[in-house]
Design a protein around this motif. Sequence first.
Motif, PDB file in Angstrom:
ATOM      1  N   THR A   1       0.667  -1.422   0.052  1.00  0.00           N
ATOM      2  CA  THR A   1       0.182  -0.077   0.138  1.00  0.00           C
ATOM      3  C   THR A   1       0.914   1.351   0.034  1.00  0.00           C
ATOM      4  N   LEU A   2       0.829   1.880  -1.001  1.00  0.00           N
ATOM      5  CA  LEU A   2       2.187   2.811  -1.735  1.00  0.00           C
ATOM      6  C   LEU A   2       1.602   3.848  -1.827  1.00  0.00           C
ATOM      7  N   ALA A   3       2.034   5.088  -1.136  1.00  0.00           N
ATOM      8  CA  ALA A   3       1.713   6.127  -1.484  1.00  0.00           C
ATOM      9  C   ALA A   3       3.010   7.494  -2.149  1.00  0.00           C
ATOM     10  N   VAL A   4       2.280   8.364  -3.054  1.00  0.00           N
ATOM     11  CA  VAL A   4       3.530   9.119  -3.885  1.00  0.00           C
ATOM     12  C   VAL A   4       3.180   9.922  -3.785  1.00  0.00           C
ATOM     13  N   CYS A   5       4.270  10.923  -3.184  1.00  0.00           N
ATOM     14  CA  CYS A   5       4.054  12.354  -2.771  1.00  0.00           C
ATOM     15  C   CYS A   5       4.663  12.715  -3.654  1.00  0.00           C
ATOM     16  N   GLY A   6       4.782  14.000  -3.268  1.00  0.00           N
ATOM     17  CA  GLY A   6       5.672  15.281  -3.769  1.00  0.00           C
ATOM     18  C   GLY A   6       5.728  16.325  -4.576  1.00  0.00           C
ATOM     19  N   PRO A   7       6.227  17.286  -4.321  1.00  0.00           N
ATOM     20  CA  PRO A   7       5.411  18.861  -4.641  1.00  0.00           C
ATOM     21  C   PRO A   7       4.765  18.741  -6.330  1.00  0.00           C
ATOM     22  N   ASN A   8       4.169  19.535  -6.849  1.00  0.00           N
ATOM     23  CA  ASN A   8       3.933  20.156  -7.775  1.00  0.00           C
ATOM     24  C   ASN A   8       4.565  19.960  -9.023  1.00  0.00           C
ATOM     25  N   GLY A   9       4.633  19.062 -10.004  1.00  0.00           N
ATOM     26  CA  GLY A   9       5.095  19.049 -11.024  1.00  0.00           C
ATOM     27  C   GLY A   9       6.398  18.249 -11.248  1.00  0.00           C
ATOM     28  N   ALA A  10       5.582  17.320  -9.828  1.00  0.00           N
ATOM     29  CA  ALA A  10       7.088  16.106  -9.312  1.00  0.00           C
ATOM     30  C   ALA A  10       7.226  15.562 -10.473  1.00  0.00           C
ATOM     31  N   GLY A  11       6.578  14.843 -11.168  1.00  0.00           N
ATOM     32  CA  GLY A  11       6.043  13.344 -11.702  1.00  0.00           C
ATOM     33  C   GLY A  11       5.282  11.971 -11.112  1.00  0.00           C
ATOM     34  N   LYS A  12       4.870  12.359 -10.280  1.00  0.00           N
ATOM     35  CA  LYS A  12       3.205  11.669 -10.020  1.00  0.00           C
ATOM     36  C   LYS A  12       2.277  11.497 -10.664  1.00  0.00           C
ATOM     37  N   SER A  13       1.328  12.055 -11.367  1.00  0.00           N
ATOM     38  CA  SER A  13       0.625  11.123 -11.947  1.00  0.00           C
ATOM     39  C   SER A  13       1.119  10.954 -13.136  1.00  0.00           C
ATOM     40  N   THR A  14       2.506  11.271 -14.204  1.00  0.00           N
ATOM     41  CA  THR A  14       3.526  10.271 -15.284  1.00  0.00           C
ATOM     42  C   THR A  14       3.567   9.500 -14.929  1.00  0.00           C
ATOM     43  N   LEU A  15       4.201   8.907 -13.116  1.00  0.00           N
ATOM     44  CA  LEU A  15       4.894   8.008 -12.891  1.00  0.00           C
ATOM     45  C   LEU A  15       3.241   6.814 -12.759  1.00  0.00           C
ATOM     46  N   LEU A  16       2.077   7.432 -12.427  1.00  0.00           N
ATOM     47  CA  LEU A  16       0.952   6.466 -12.652  1.00  0.00           C
ATOM     48  C   LEU A  16       0.294   5.918 -13.743  1.00  0.00           C
TER      49      LEU A  16
ATOM     50  N   HIS B   1      -1.589  13.897  -2.310  1.00  0.00           N
ATOM     51  CA  HIS B   1      -0.556  15.600  -1.856  1.00  0.00           C
ATOM     52  C   HIS B   1      -1.331  15.651  -0.647  1.00  0.00           C
ATOM     53  N   GLU B   2      -1.868  14.487   0.785  1.00  0.00           N
ATOM     54  CA  GLU B   2      -2.217  14.803   2.354  1.00  0.00           C
ATOM     55  C   GLU B   2      -1.035  14.450   2.777  1.00  0.00           C
ATOM     56  N   LEU B   3       0.312  15.063   3.491  1.00  0.00           N
ATOM     57  CA  LEU B   3       0.921  13.717   3.368  1.00  0.00           C
ATOM     58  C   LEU B   3      -0.151  13.601   5.476  1.00  0.00           C
ATOM     59  N   ASP B   4      -0.567  14.133   5.830  1.00  0.00           N
ATOM     60  CA  ASP B   4      -1.239  13.195   6.824  1.00  0.00           C
ATOM     61  C   ASP B   4      -1.832  11.786   6.642  1.00  0.00           C
ATOM     62  N   LEU B   5      -2.541  12.088   5.201  1.00  0.00           N
ATOM     63  CA  LEU B   5      -3.142  10.731   5.042  1.00  0.00           C
ATOM     64  C   LEU B   5      -2.366   9.913   4.622  1.00  0.00           C
ATOM     65  N   ALA B   6      -1.376  10.359   3.817  1.00  0.00           N
ATOM     66  CA  ALA B   6      -0.473   9.067   3.550  1.00  0.00           C
ATOM     67  C   ALA B   6       0.350   8.666   4.815  1.00  0.00           C
ATOM     68  N   ARG B   7       1.090   8.962   5.995  1.00  0.00           N
ATOM     69  CA  ARG B   7       1.111   8.938   7.246  1.00  0.00           C
ATOM     70  C   ARG B   7       0.120   8.221   7.940  1.00  0.00           C
TER      71      ARG B   7
ATOM     72  N   ALA C   1      -2.986   6.308   6.300  1.00  0.00           N
ATOM     73  CA  ALA C   1      -3.025   5.162   5.861  1.00  0.00           C
ATOM     74  C   ALA C   1      -2.097   4.621   4.932  1.00  0.00           C
ATOM     75  N   PHE C   2      -1.279   4.752   4.510  1.00  0.00           N
ATOM     76  CA  PHE C   2       0.013   4.406   3.956  1.00  0.00           C
ATOM     77  C   PHE C   2       1.546   3.905   5.041  1.00  0.00           C
ATOM     78  N   PRO C   3       1.895   2.708   4.188  1.00  0.00           N
ATOM     79  CA  PRO C   3       2.376   2.397   5.717  1.00  0.00           C
ATOM     80  C   PRO C   3       3.792   2.843   4.476  1.00  0.00           C
ATOM     81  N   GLU C   4       3.914   2.528   3.095  1.00  0.00           N
ATOM     82  CA  GLU C   4       5.164   2.646   2.139  1.00  0.00           C
ATOM     83  C   GLU C   4       4.800   3.957   1.491  1.00  0.00           C
ATOM     84  N   THR C   5       6.231   4.750   1.604  1.00  0.00           N
ATOM     85  CA  THR C   5       5.888   6.203   0.291  1.00  0.00           C
ATOM     86  C   THR C   5       7.041   6.120  -0.252  1.00  0.00           C
ATOM     87  N   LEU C   6       6.974   6.305  -1.746  1.00  0.00           N
ATOM     88  CA  LEU C   6       7.996   7.363  -1.978  1.00  0.00           C
ATOM     89  C   LEU C   6       7.692   8.454  -2.736  1.00  0.00           C
ATOM     90  N   LEU C   7       8.713   9.092  -1.886  1.00  0.00           N
ATOM     91  CA  LEU C   7       8.945  10.514  -2.430  1.00  0.00           C
ATOM     92  C   LEU C   7       9.430  10.781  -3.324  1.00  0.00           C
TER      93      LEU C   7
END
Length: 255
Positions: free
Chosen positions: A35-50, A194-200, A202-208
């Motif tokens: 269960t992986l969150a992908v986080c980062g600033p706007n324009g970081a490539g997150k949606s592109t990766l998905l 974008h919601e870092l609190d939700l990542a912390r 509900a998501f045990p793993e994160t790619l920043l």
Amino acid sequence: MRAAPGPIRLVNLTLGYDRRPAVHHLEGEIAPGATLAVCGPNGAGKSTLLKALAGLLPPLGGRIERPDATARDIAYLPQLLEVDRSFPINVRDFVAMGAMRRIGLFGRLDAAERARTGEALERVGLSGMEDRPIDTLSGGQMQRVLFARLIVQDQRVILLDEPFGAIDEATTQDLLGLIAHWRGEGRTIVAVLHELDLARRAFPETLLLARERIAWGETRGALCAENLARARAMSEAFDRQARECLRDEEAEHAH
């Protein structure tokens, strides 16, 4: 649902549009049932990766390895703003589209598929709204409809692009509960957040991500203050006039 596939490996992965890089030389592995969150600033490539994970965007370089899996094993939820709600379709028929891979483009819904659609709407709290046109729904209601369609799809890998953007708190909590249920079933879940609190929470793993990998691992460590500051700095330093990427075979010929 079949068991989750083997790991999804990102091997020296570079992604972009019009040969302009958006994600550089990304390496990592998404384990079965992660269960992986992908986080980062706007324009970081997150949606592109998905989009690349969903098979919608070919790599500029490197590759995505999906042992035992294909794009047919993946359910993809785009950003709410990308969904065309002008098409004249009601809630029931929109959700039933999740069955298309099982019944074919022109197949008819049998009793089992109709029951599956009704159960999905009940699980997201929309029973009684089956005949509503989708263009009359609020943002939160539409997001519930999209999650109901994911339930009908019943895939082993679920990709969510900003699933909690611009929706109310009650809807957020209900959808988090559904994600927790999928996690308990051993499905692989990757969500752009974008919601870092939700990542912390509900998501045990994160790619920043900041066009390259800043951190990938346990969420609290990945989202530490030092890593977040580095991600912001990397994003601000990005050169939008960077030269085009060569594809792997072109790079070999260049040498």
